[in-house]
Design a protein around this motif. Structure first.
Motif, PDB file in Angstrom:
ATOM      1  N   GLY A  40       0.807  -1.214   0.000  1.00 13.58           N
ATOM      2  CA  GLY A  40       0.000   0.000   0.000  1.00 13.58           C
ATOM      3  C   GLY A  40       0.839   1.261   0.000  1.00 13.58           C
ATOM      4  N   ARG A  41       2.167   1.112  -0.212  1.00 14.47           N
ATOM      5  CA  ARG A  41       3.041   2.284  -0.159  1.00 14.47           C
ATOM      6  C   ARG A  41       3.967   2.280  -1.362  1.00 14.47           C
ATOM      7  NH1 ARG A  41       3.059   4.745   5.400  1.00 14.47           N
ATOM      8  NH2 ARG A  41       1.973   3.211   6.701  1.00 14.47           N
ATOM      9  N   MET A  42       4.413   3.477  -1.723  1.00 12.74           N
ATOM     10  CA  MET A  42       5.351   3.577  -2.833  1.00 12.74           C
ATOM     11  C   MET A  42       6.762   3.752  -2.291  1.00 12.74           C
ATOM     12  SD  MET A  42       5.924   3.378  -5.972  1.00 12.74           S
ATOM     13  CE  MET A  42       4.378   3.467  -6.852  1.00 12.74           C
ATOM     14  N   LEU A  44      13.010  -0.583   0.176  1.00 11.60           N
ATOM     15  CA  LEU A  44      11.705  -1.249   0.139  1.00 11.60           C
ATOM     16  C   LEU A  44      11.161  -1.437   1.556  1.00 11.60           C
ATOM     17  CD1 LEU A  44      12.145  -3.951  -2.673  1.00 11.60           C
ATOM     18  CD2 LEU A  44      10.792  -1.859  -2.767  1.00 11.60           C
ATOM     19  N   THR A  45      12.048  -1.820   2.484  1.00  8.42           N
ATOM     20  CA  THR A  45      11.604  -1.975   3.873  1.00  8.42           C
ATOM     21  C   THR A  45      11.175  -0.624   4.431  1.00  8.42           C
ATOM     22  OG1 THR A  45      13.258  -3.701   4.076  1.00  8.42           O
ATOM     23  CG2 THR A  45      12.234  -2.935   6.111  1.00  8.42           C
ATOM     24  N   TYR A  46      11.976   0.396   4.125  1.00 13.72           N
ATOM     25  CA  TYR A  46      11.633   1.748   4.588  1.00 13.72           C
ATOM     26  C   TYR A  46      10.273   2.162   4.049  1.00 13.72           C
ATOM     27  CZ  TYR A  46      11.820   6.796   5.201  1.00 13.72           C
ATOM     28  OH  TYR A  46      11.514   8.091   5.545  1.00 13.72           O
ATOM     29  N   TRP A  50       7.826   0.364   3.176  1.00 14.21           N
ATOM     30  CA  TRP A  50       6.730  -0.388   3.793  1.00 14.21           C
ATOM     31  C   TRP A  50       6.183   0.357   4.998  1.00 14.21           C
ATOM     32  CZ3 TRP A  50       6.428  -6.309   3.857  1.00 14.21           C
ATOM     33  CH2 TRP A  50       5.279  -6.724   4.544  1.00 14.21           C
ATOM     34  N   PHE A  51       7.116   0.915   5.791  1.00 15.37           N
ATOM     35  CA  PHE A  51       6.647   1.544   7.027  1.00 15.37           C
ATOM     36  C   PHE A  51       6.392   3.038   6.860  1.00 15.37           C
ATOM     37  CE2 PHE A  51       6.911  -2.071   9.599  1.00 15.37           C
ATOM     38  CZ  PHE A  51       8.013  -2.809   9.188  1.00 15.37           C
ATOM     39  N   PHE A  52       7.199   3.701   5.998  1.00 16.07           N
ATOM     40  CA  PHE A  52       7.136   5.159   5.953  1.00 16.07           C
ATOM     41  C   PHE A  52       6.837   5.724   4.578  1.00 16.07           C
ATOM     42  CE2 PHE A  52       8.490   5.042  10.174  1.00 16.07           C
ATOM     43  CZ  PHE A  52       9.623   4.249  10.302  1.00 16.07           C
ATOM     44  N   GLY A  53       6.662   4.882   3.587  1.00 16.17           N
ATOM     45  CA  GLY A  53       6.475   5.391   2.242  1.00 16.17           C
ATOM     46  C   GLY A  53       5.117   6.048   2.077  1.00 16.17           C
ATOM     47  N   PRO A  54       4.972   6.895   1.044  1.00 16.71           N
ATOM     48  CA  PRO A  54       3.667   7.520   0.804  1.00 16.71           C
ATOM     49  C   PRO A  54       2.644   6.474   0.402  1.00 16.71           C
ATOM     50  CG  PRO A  54       5.202   7.990  -0.988  1.00 16.71           C
ATOM     51  CD  PRO A  54       5.992   7.299   0.073  1.00 16.71           C
ATOM     52  N   LYS A  55       1.435   6.638   0.914  1.00 19.80           N
ATOM     53  CA  LYS A  55       0.413   5.640   0.612  1.00 19.80           C
ATOM     54  C   LYS A  55      -0.084   5.799  -0.814  1.00 19.80           C
ATOM     55  CE  LYS A  55      -1.197   4.938   5.286  1.00 19.80           C
ATOM     56  NZ  LYS A  55      -2.301   5.045   6.231  1.00 19.80           N
ATOM     57  N   VAL A  56      -0.511   4.685  -1.387  1.00 18.66           N
ATOM     58  CA  VAL A  56      -1.025   4.740  -2.755  1.00 18.66           C
ATOM     59  C   VAL A  56      -2.439   4.198  -2.788  1.00 18.66           C
ATOM     60  CG1 VAL A  56       1.218   4.470  -3.846  1.00 18.66           C
ATOM     61  CG2 VAL A  56      -0.108   2.455  -3.270  1.00 18.66           C
ATOM     62  N   GLY A  57      -3.098   4.490  -3.907  1.00 13.70           N
ATOM     63  CA  GLY A  57      -4.437   3.958  -4.120  1.00 13.70           C
ATOM     64  C   GLY A  57      -4.357   2.628  -4.831  1.00 13.70           C
ATOM     65  N   LYS A  58      -5.486   2.279  -5.463  1.00 14.70           N
ATOM     66  CA  LYS A  58      -5.557   0.960  -6.081  1.00 14.70           C
ATOM     67  C   LYS A  58      -4.544   0.779  -7.189  1.00 14.70           C
ATOM     68  CE  LYS A  58     -10.536   0.366  -5.541  1.00 14.70           C
ATOM     69  NZ  LYS A  58     -11.787   0.182  -6.254  1.00 14.70           N
ATOM     70  N   ASN A  59      -4.328   1.812  -7.995  1.00 16.19           N
ATOM     71  CA  ASN A  59      -3.623   1.582  -9.247  1.00 16.19           C
ATOM     72  C   ASN A  59      -2.601   2.672  -9.532  1.00 16.19           C
ATOM     73  OD1 ASN A  59      -2.879   0.549 -11.696  1.00 16.19           O
ATOM     74  ND2 ASN A  59      -4.954   0.498 -12.549  1.00 16.19           N
ATOM     75  N   PRO A  60      -1.524   2.710  -8.786  1.00 17.82           N
ATOM     76  CA  PRO A  60      -0.551   3.792  -8.960  1.00 17.82           C
ATOM     77  C   PRO A  60       0.121   3.800 -10.328  1.00 17.82           C
ATOM     78  CG  PRO A  60       0.305   2.111  -7.498  1.00 17.82           C
ATOM     79  CD  PRO A  60      -1.131   1.780  -7.736  1.00 17.82           C
ATOM     80  N   TRP A  61       0.194   2.638 -10.969  1.00 17.41           N
ATOM     81  CA  TRP A  61       0.839   2.570 -12.282  1.00 17.41           C
ATOM     82  C   TRP A  61      -0.160   2.705 -13.424  1.00 17.41           C
ATOM     83  CZ3 TRP A  61       5.672   3.022 -11.078  1.00 17.41           C
ATOM     84  CH2 TRP A  61       6.252   2.281 -10.027  1.00 17.41           C
ATOM     85  N   GLU A  62      -1.434   2.815 -13.123  1.00 11.75           N
ATOM     86  CA  GLU A  62      -2.506   2.816 -14.139  1.00 11.75           C
ATOM     87  C   GLU A  62      -2.383   1.594 -15.038  1.00 11.75           C
ATOM     88  OE1 GLU A  62      -2.032   6.727 -15.897  1.00 11.75           O
ATOM     89  OE2 GLU A  62      -3.676   7.423 -14.653  1.00 11.75           O
TER      90      GLU A  62
END
Lengths: 548, 121, 226
Positions: free
Chosen positions: A424-426, A494-496, A498-510
């Motif tokens: 759920g995070r980028m 990637l671990t970072y 997971w905990f602190f990345g900006p949240k994304v919606g369903k389809n960040p890559w369209e």
């Protein structure tokens, strides 16, 4: 929604109130993870344990390359033999074979076909525990000093002469094989029986086709290596056996039975990676995969043909020349479906709207490196050149190009592509691009010199080499260091993320695909309501010109 | 296979074998076991193994067809059965080809008339 | 193919239906395909040993034939018969489950287990016999009946122990599975709407019988005439 090939500048369109219920936060506590039957959580359990084994295998690799910086090495030959053997065993059986299917395959396959879980969720969990048990035996073998037989356990050394922990290591591999079998079984039944309404075989994502073909190989091949190892174990215990020349046994028979699995095993490793590449290239070209039918058919073709070429590992070890001729011909033939894929991927990008996000960088690397790896396989399939190249670093370079340059790179592509879906995070894109570049550079610096070394005649599995080969070896070891660092960087960001990345919606890559129509991260049962599929796969609209 | 139906009683796997059928298969299998044992004492040379395997295959077919329900199974199940057996056969035949051909002698021939110092051009 | 429509979530839920399945048919179809897939892996697993057998028998035909002299054909034949009986009782157990006949299920399962135990007992006796007669390959192996085949005969005996031993392991696992079924049958778990475990374990049991049907002629009946 714009059909222009642009990227949304911000990824966060998830609600800013408290986090919605998803598979990660639905239940808490260690029991909810260790006794889960949710395929997504099991995928993460696998990701964790496979990463551990990767770093264990990688540590052996670093030690091997360290040893090879000088012509007489750092360690004794006995220790060196154990280092490269354990590197091979851990990497092949505990990383390469399970990696993509057990992590990304487990996570995505049900969602991609519109199912709530795999056909047998409890068997899925069991397969993870079996994997852990096998890994425990392998780690035990390592702790007691490892084996020195090579990952191939050739007889009569493994049965009669080796003083190392063959039984423990072989048993660990045997056990891990059952994990692989159960995963493959689960995938096959799931794809046959659990597809959502409208999800016909012709609409399946190519990732699913790839995993289905992989499952077939796992089912048909793994039991054979299992019995090969059982027979080695029996012979070790009884001090005589069917591979023992003293009673008329043939060591080559072990090689037949062993390679009957171990060659298709490399297709177990690469097919899922190819599935990932199809998904990534399609998304970042904003275009349907060209030749969908051919790519799907080529996955099945590789699965079948892959079983008919195993003797190319034995051209000069004692098999009949005539059998060698047949295997050589078939080995040329098996390159064709792989080439079909490469051409179709190129055609997918042609006149597509290509962007260079980090997953796509890995995909580009894959195409180049896998092609080199595959082409060098043809040199090895040619009987005449095989005589000179067998047992040299040419072989080592060849398989690392397809396994690391191919499979590991594809794995990284997939991890990046689906990380927003899983967590759920980028993640941080500049770091990702940097790591991709570093992987590419480190990889080539490590393994290109090895082609030359092999051509010049440096044997593999030797702890010492003539001084004139030192420069190339040092270059290779330097590359290995860069590569090692390059693998650690994604682990960190990637671990970072997971905990602190900006949240994304369903389809960040369209992107297109059922997995992009569910929440990021998905809910435990994947779908609120089982979807009905009405579109073909990769139904990207026509590519419009980007203006300005 | 049957599609979704609201009638719970139809949600079974269908065919229930008759006791008579099962017993008949059992009896046939027992008889065939006697046959194969007796046949092994006949001096038939190479044909012994052929006969033994023919009987074994017959027995296995009966077990699969009736006891294991392949008779009423889907074509997918049958395909899987055949694939498994086919793969075993592939392994046996291709591996055997190595042992069969190891002893073959290869007579190197000059590959062109000119190379062997034949007619002058 | 599972082009099934999604059932509206029934108020009266089938207790055996697991949540990721749309209906009981899909669940049973999946279980059946899964078990057959597993049996394929078993075919290839035993197949490795059968391949070795095929190769070595063609290489050392006379040595293999000589071993029949010391094989206990009557016991092997009895065991074959015992397994065939157990297959019948297993098939009857599945049938009883399909019809919801609790007593018949229990009796059939008990019979199957009985035959299985008899088989293993005979096998244990045979192994003991082999041990006493020094026919276990290794440092203590002796083959006075045909000393010219002393070496190659060990290959056959190794395969004998490997193949029948692996088969016996599968039988023991099968007995465990049957115990599980017996408990379920005792608790009336199986009936016309749900008998999947009985049918699946039945498939497994029949497969173990199939392996023995091949093992018997190949290991015991090779060459009486020689």
């Amino acid at each position: 929604m714009a059909t222009l090939a642009t990227r949304p500048t911000g990824y966060s369109d998830a609600p800013s109130e408290e986090e919605p219920l998803n598979y990660l936060n639905a239940t808490h506590g260690w029991k909810s993870w260790l006794l889960t039957v949710d395929h997504k959580r099991i995928a993460l359990l696998y990701l964790f344990s496979i990463t551990l084994m990767f770093f264990m295998g990688g540590t052996f690799a670093i030690l091997v390359r360290l040893h090879l910086t000088s012509p007489n090495g750092l360690f004794s030959p006995e220790v060196y033999n154990r280092l490269f053997s354990m590197h091979g065993i851990v990497m092949v059986f505990f990383f390469l074979v399970p990696s993509i299917p057990a992590t990304l395959g487990n996570f995505l396959l049900p969602i991609m076909i519109g199912a709530k879980d795999l056909a047998f969720p409890r068997i899925n969990l069991l397969s993870w525990y079996i994997y852990v048990l096998g890994a425990a035996f392998a780690i035990y073998a390592v702790a007691r000093g490892g084996v020195d037989t090579g990952w191939t356990f050739y007889t009569p050394y493994s049965t009669t002469y080796s003083n190392s922990y063959v039984l423990a290591a072989a048993f660990g591999v045997f056990v891990a094989g059952f994990s692989s079998i159960l995963t493959g079984l689960n995938f096959i039944v799931t794809v046959h029986k659990m597809r959502a309404p409208g999800m016909s075989w012709g609409r399946l994502p190519l990732f699913v086709w790839a995993h289905y073909a992989t499952g077939l190989i796992q089912i048909l091949g793994t039991p054979v290596v299992a019995i090969a190892l059982v027979l080695v174990g029996m012979e070790r215990v009884m001090h005589v056996g069917i591979f023992d020349p003293r009673v008329g046994g043939d060591p080559i028979l072990f090689q037949h039975i062993f390679w009957f699995y171990s060659h298709p095993a490399v297709y177990i490793m690469i097919l899922p990676g190819m599935g990932i590449i199809s998904e990534v290239i399609s998304c970042f070209s904003r275009k349907r995969v060209f030749g969908y039918d051919f790519i799907a058919a080529s996955s099945m073709g590789i699965a079948v043909l892959g079983f008919l070429v195993w003797g190319h590992h034995m051209f000069i070890t004692g098999e009949s020349m005539y059998t060698g001729v047949v295997f050589s011909f078939l080995s040329f033939f098996v390159a064709v479906p792989s080439a079909v894929k490469v051409f179709n991927w190129m055609a997918t990008m042609y006149k597509g709207s290509v962007t260079f996000d980090s997953p796509m960088l890995y995909a580009f690397a894959f195409i180049g490196l896998f092609t080199i790896g595959g082409l060098t396989g043809l040199y090895l399939s040619t009987l005449a050149t095989n005589v000179t190249l067998h047992g040299t670093y040419f072989v080592v370079a060849h398989f690392h190009f397809v396994m690391v340059g191919g499979m590991v790179v594809a794995f990284l592509a997939g991890l990046h592509f689906w990380w927003p879906k899983i967590t759920g995070r980028m993640y941080n894109e500049p770091w990702a691009k940097f790591a991709a570049l570093l992987v590419f550079l480190g990889f080539n610096l490590t393994f290109l010199p090895q082609f030359i070394l092999g051509y010049l005649g440096m044997p593999r599995r030797y702890s010492a080499y003539p001084p004139e080969f030192q420069t190339l070896n040092v270059l290779s070891s330097a590359g290995a260091t860069v590569l090692g660092v390059a693998f650690i960087i994604p682990m960190i960001y990637l671990t970072y993320a997971w905990f602190f990345g900006p949240k994304v919606g369903k389809n960040p890559w369209e992107a297109k695909g059922l997995e992009w129509e569910v929440a990021s991260p998905p809910i435990t049962l994947n779908f609120e309501k089982t979807p009905t599929v009405t579109e073909e796969a990769y139904n990207y609209g026509p590519v419009e010109e980007v203006i300005g | 296979m049957s599609t979704l139906t609201d009638n719970k009683h139809e949600v079974t796997h269908g065919h229930i074998p008759k006791v008579g059928t099962l017993v008949a298969v059992w009896a046939t299998l027992i008889v065939l076991t006697f046959c194969t044992t007796a046949a092994s004492y006949l001096e038939l040379g190479e044909f012994n193994i052929v006969l033994a395997m023919a009987i074994a295959l017959t027995k296995v077919s009966l077990v699969a067809w009736i006891f294991m329900g392949v008779r009423y199974s889907t074509s997918l199940t049958r395909l899987f059965c055949i694939a498994g057996l086919l793969w075993l056969v592939i392994m046996m035949i291709v591996t055997s080809s190595d042992y069969v051909s190891r002893g073959w002698q290869y007579q190197a021939q000059p590959w062109s008339h000119a190379a062997s110092g034949g007619d002058s051009k | 193919m599972a082009d099934t429509l999604v059932a509206p979530h029934e108020a009266e839920h089938d207790p055996h239906l697991r949540h990721h399945f749309a209906n009981a048919d899909q669940q049973l179809d999946s279980a059946t395909l899964g078990m057959w897939t597993f049996l394929i892996t078993e075919v290839l697993f035993f197949g490795g040993m059968f391949t070795a057998y095929v190769i070595y028998r063609s290489l050392y035909h006379d040595a293999f034939a000589a071993t029949s002299m010391v094989m206990n054909v009557p016991l092997g034949g009895i065991n074959t018969g015992v397994l065939i009986c157990s297959s019948l009782s297993m098939a009857l157990a599945v049938r009883a489950a399909q019809l919801g006949q609790r007593k018949a299920q229990i009796i059939s399962l008990l019979l199957t287990m009985f035959f299985g135990v008899v088989f293993l007992g005979v096998k244990a006796y045979e192994y003991h016999e082999k041990y006493i007669e020094h026919l276990i390959p290794g440092p203590n192996f002796q083959f006075p009946e045909a000393p010219q085949y002393f070496h190659n005969a060990q290959i056959l005996f190794f395969l004998y122990f490997a193949m029948t031993g692996m088969h016996a392991v599968h039988m023991i696992i099968g007995l465990g599975l049957l115990t599980f079924l017996l408990i379920g049958a005792y608790r009336s778990k199986y009936g016309p709407t749900y008998f999947t475990p009985v049918e699946m374990i039945g498939l497994y049991w029949h497969f173990v019988d199939v392996v023995w049907i091949f093992l018997f002629p190949l290991l015991y009946l090779i060459g009486h005439t020689k």
